[in-house]
Design a protein around this motif. Structure first.
Motif, PDB file in Angstrom:
ATOM      1  N   GLU A 129      16.018  21.198  -2.033  1.00  0.00           N
ATOM      2  CA  GLU A 129      16.181  22.635  -1.853  1.00  0.00           C
ATOM      3  C   GLU A 129      16.456  22.960  -0.385  1.00  0.00           C
ATOM      4  N   ILE A 130      17.346  23.926  -0.174  1.00  0.00           N
ATOM      5  CA  ILE A 130      17.617  24.456   1.159  1.00  0.00           C
ATOM      6  C   ILE A 130      17.063  25.876   1.211  1.00  0.00           C
ATOM      7  N   LEU A 131      16.236  26.158   2.220  1.00  0.00           N
ATOM      8  CA  LEU A 131      15.594  27.458   2.354  1.00  0.00           C
ATOM      9  C   LEU A 131      16.088  28.154   3.621  1.00  0.00           C
ATOM     10  N   ASP A 132      16.188  29.486   3.543  1.00  0.00           N
ATOM     11  CA  ASP A 132      16.550  30.261   4.724  1.00  0.00           C
ATOM     12  C   ASP A 132      15.295  30.565   5.536  1.00  0.00           C
ATOM     13  N   PRO A 133      15.401  31.238   6.689  1.00  0.00           N
ATOM     14  CA  PRO A 133      14.213  31.497   7.523  1.00  0.00           C
ATOM     15  C   PRO A 133      13.115  32.289   6.833  1.00  0.00           C
ATOM     16  N   SER A 134      13.465  33.067   5.790  1.00  0.00           N
ATOM     17  CA  SER A 134      12.441  33.846   5.082  1.00  0.00           C
ATOM     18  C   SER A 134      11.764  33.050   3.978  1.00  0.00           C
ATOM     19  N   GLY A 135      12.167  31.781   3.780  1.00  0.00           N
ATOM     20  CA  GLY A 135      11.547  30.947   2.748  1.00  0.00           C
ATOM     21  C   GLY A 135      12.193  31.068   1.386  1.00  0.00           C
ATOM     22  N   GLN A 136      13.331  31.729   1.285  1.00  0.00           N
ATOM     23  CA  GLN A 136      14.045  31.862   0.023  1.00  0.00           C
ATOM     24  C   GLN A 136      14.938  30.640  -0.210  1.00  0.00           C
ATOM     25  N   ARG A 159       0.821  -1.208   0.000  1.00  0.00           N
ATOM     26  CA  ARG A 159       0.000   0.000   0.000  1.00  0.00           C
ATOM     27  C   ARG A 159       0.856   1.260   0.000  1.00  0.00           C
ATOM     28  N   GLN A 160       1.972   1.220   0.729  1.00  0.00           N
ATOM     29  CA  GLN A 160       2.844   2.392   0.782  1.00  0.00           C
ATOM     30  C   GLN A 160       3.466   2.666  -0.581  1.00  0.00           C
ATOM     31  N   SER A 161       3.869   1.616  -1.297  1.00  0.00           N
ATOM     32  CA  SER A 161       4.453   1.805  -2.615  1.00  0.00           C
ATOM     33  C   SER A 161       3.440   2.359  -3.601  1.00  0.00           C
ATOM     34  N   LEU A 162       2.188   1.841  -3.564  1.00  0.00           N
ATOM     35  CA  LEU A 162       1.164   2.320  -4.479  1.00  0.00           C
ATOM     36  C   LEU A 162       0.755   3.756  -4.171  1.00  0.00           C
ATOM     37  N   SER A 163       0.798   4.128  -2.892  1.00  0.00           N
ATOM     38  CA  SER A 163       0.339   5.471  -2.517  1.00  0.00           C
ATOM     39  C   SER A 163       1.271   6.567  -2.999  1.00  0.00           C
ATOM     40  N   VAL A 164       2.478   6.196  -3.417  1.00  0.00           N
ATOM     41  CA  VAL A 164       3.447   7.203  -3.833  1.00  0.00           C
ATOM     42  C   VAL A 164       2.921   8.022  -5.004  1.00  0.00           C
ATOM     43  N   THR A 165       2.292   7.358  -5.986  1.00  0.00           N
ATOM     44  CA  THR A 165       1.825   8.055  -7.169  1.00  0.00           C
ATOM     45  C   THR A 165       0.348   8.424  -7.101  1.00  0.00           C
ATOM     46  N   HIS A 166      -0.382   7.999  -6.071  1.00  0.00           N
ATOM     47  CA  HIS A 166      -1.814   8.260  -6.000  1.00  0.00           C
ATOM     48  C   HIS A 166      -2.191   9.317  -4.971  1.00  0.00           C
ATOM     49  N   LEU A 167      -1.327   9.588  -4.017  1.00  0.00           N
ATOM     50  CA  LEU A 167      -1.638  10.612  -3.033  1.00  0.00           C
ATOM     51  C   LEU A 167      -1.517  12.002  -3.657  1.00  0.00           C
ATOM     52  N   ALA A 168      -2.461  12.860  -3.326  1.00  0.00           N
ATOM     53  CA  ALA A 168      -2.414  14.240  -3.822  1.00  0.00           C
ATOM     54  C   ALA A 168      -1.364  15.009  -3.024  1.00  0.00           C
ATOM     55  N   ARG A 169      -0.351  15.488  -3.702  1.00  0.00           N
ATOM     56  CA  ARG A 169       0.715  16.229  -3.042  1.00  0.00           C
ATOM     57  C   ARG A 169       0.816  17.625  -3.652  1.00  0.00           C
ATOM     58  N   PRO A 170       1.170  18.633  -2.847  1.00  0.00           N
ATOM     59  CA  PRO A 170       1.298  19.981  -3.386  1.00  0.00           C
ATOM     60  C   PRO A 170       2.440  20.076  -4.391  1.00  0.00           C
ATOM     61  N   VAL A 171       2.204  20.838  -5.439  1.00  0.00           N
ATOM     62  CA  VAL A 171       3.224  21.082  -6.463  1.00  0.00           C
ATOM     63  C   VAL A 171       3.870  22.434  -6.185  1.00  0.00           C
ATOM     64  N   ILE A 172       5.190  22.443  -6.033  1.00  0.00           N
ATOM     65  CA  ILE A 172       5.920  23.660  -5.697  1.00  0.00           C
ATOM     66  C   ILE A 172       6.523  24.265  -6.971  1.00  0.00           C
ATOM     67  N   PRO A 173       6.145  25.476  -7.348  1.00  0.00           N
ATOM     68  CA  PRO A 173       6.756  26.106  -8.528  1.00  0.00           C
ATOM     69  C   PRO A 173       8.250  26.312  -8.306  1.00  0.00           C
ATOM     70  N   LYS A 174       8.999  26.270  -9.381  1.00  0.00           N
ATOM     71  CA  LYS A 174      10.442  26.448  -9.276  1.00  0.00           C
ATOM     72  C   LYS A 174      10.757  27.905  -8.952  1.00  0.00           C
ATOM     73  N   GLN A 175      11.638  28.115  -7.994  1.00  0.00           N
ATOM     74  CA  GLN A 175      11.997  29.450  -7.550  1.00  0.00           C
ATOM     75  C   GLN A 175      13.439  29.765  -7.939  1.00  0.00           C
ATOM     76  N   ALA A 176      13.676  31.044  -8.125  1.00  0.00           N
ATOM     77  CA  ALA A 176      15.046  31.477  -8.389  1.00  0.00           C
ATOM     78  C   ALA A 176      15.870  31.341  -7.119  1.00  0.00           C
ATOM     79  N   ILE A 177      17.136  30.994  -7.273  1.00  0.00           N
ATOM     80  CA  ILE A 177      18.017  30.822  -6.120  1.00  0.00           C
ATOM     81  C   ILE A 177      18.578  32.178  -5.718  1.00  0.00           C
ATOM     82  N   SER A 178      18.310  32.575  -4.484  1.00  0.00           N
ATOM     83  CA  SER A 178      18.813  33.858  -4.006  1.00  0.00           C
ATOM     84  C   SER A 178      20.287  33.742  -3.636  1.00  0.00           C
TER      85      SER A 178
END
Length: 263
Positions: free
Chosen positions: A245-252, A138-157
């Protein structure tokens, strides 16, 4: 051949050979001569052989514990199908039109009896009796079936402070991967290590793993420990591009590490 001369295909072949020999029931000592002479290939052969043994053991235990439950579920479903079929046959005989009802010249106003709906109390059934998959499946099948948030690509500060990172196999710390490298299929767990000892002043950092830009996990470490480690399991269904990705405290985003799994 030295360990540095090995290519990913030879490493993968050594792992597959150990896995195949383990499934065939061969002993660990029956290692091919071309693998026995190399320390790293011998280590991968041993890892594949032990994984095969674990899967054989887990399969036998699964069969013993799940056999009765599977049999009960099939018996319940077969009995239920038989009851429904018998009910429909009996009801259809009661509802069959008589000769007078089929004659247009002698039609009456008497309503034709309706087929009563069949109500089945599904809630009263034990849901586990219909569960034919193990937790790992069940854990293996759930990898592609669970709804996960899509994060847009951000510029690297810009980040002008030193930050050392390392990605390696969670089951073999000596197997370190380079950024942009294609990881072999036998790798099932990764560790992303970040050394922030020289940060001045110390700051909190967030590490997030994204597969095809889908957020798989995100974890934040407060300012304090000089070395932080983030672990991520891999499944066969998660082939393709990965971003760490590594983010700083401001989310950058201050650091981006990319690799490709299997493909």
């Amino acid at each position: 051949m030295s360990n540095s001369d090995l290519n990913p295909q030879e490493k993968h072949q050594a792992y597959k050979t150990g896995y195949r020999f383990g499934l065939k029931g061969r002993s660990l000592s029956q290692i091919p001569s071309q693998i026995r002479g190399n320390t790293q290939l011998r280590s991968l052969y041993d890892e594949g052989w032990h994984e095969a043994q674990q899967e054989i053991k887990a399969g036998g235990q699964h069969f013993k514990t799940q056999y009765i439950r599977h049999r009960v579920s099939w018996i319940l479903m077969t009995a239920l199908a038989g009851i429904i079929t018998a009910y429909l046959i009996i009801q259809s005989r009661y509802d069959a039109p008589t000769e007078q009802e089929t004659n247009p010249t002698e039609m009456t106003d008497a309503p034709i009896s309706k087929l009563k709906p069949l109500h089945t109390n599904w809630e009263s059934m034990d849901s586990s009796s219909l569960n034919l998959l193990s937790d790992q499946e069940r854990q293996s099948l759930s990898v592609t079936h669970l709804a996960r948030p899509v994060i847009p690509k951000q510029a690297i500060s810009s980040f002008n402070q030193p930050l050392d990172v390392r990605l390696y196999n969670g089951h073999n710390k000596q197997q370190v991967f380079s950024a942009g490298e294609r990881l072999p299929k036998y790798v099932r767990q990764l560790v992303f290590e970040v050394d922030r000892d020289e940060l001045d002043p110390p700051i909190a950092l967030t590490v997030r793993w994204l597969w095809q830009r889908q957020l798989m996990q995100s974890q934040t470490w407060p300012a304090g420990p000089s070395i932080i480690m983030s672990k991520q399991s891999l499944f066969s269904a998660q082939q393709g591009n990965w971003d760490i990705e590594i983010l700083d405290p401001s989310g950058q985003v201050i650091y981006l590490y990319q690799f490709n799994y299997v493909q």
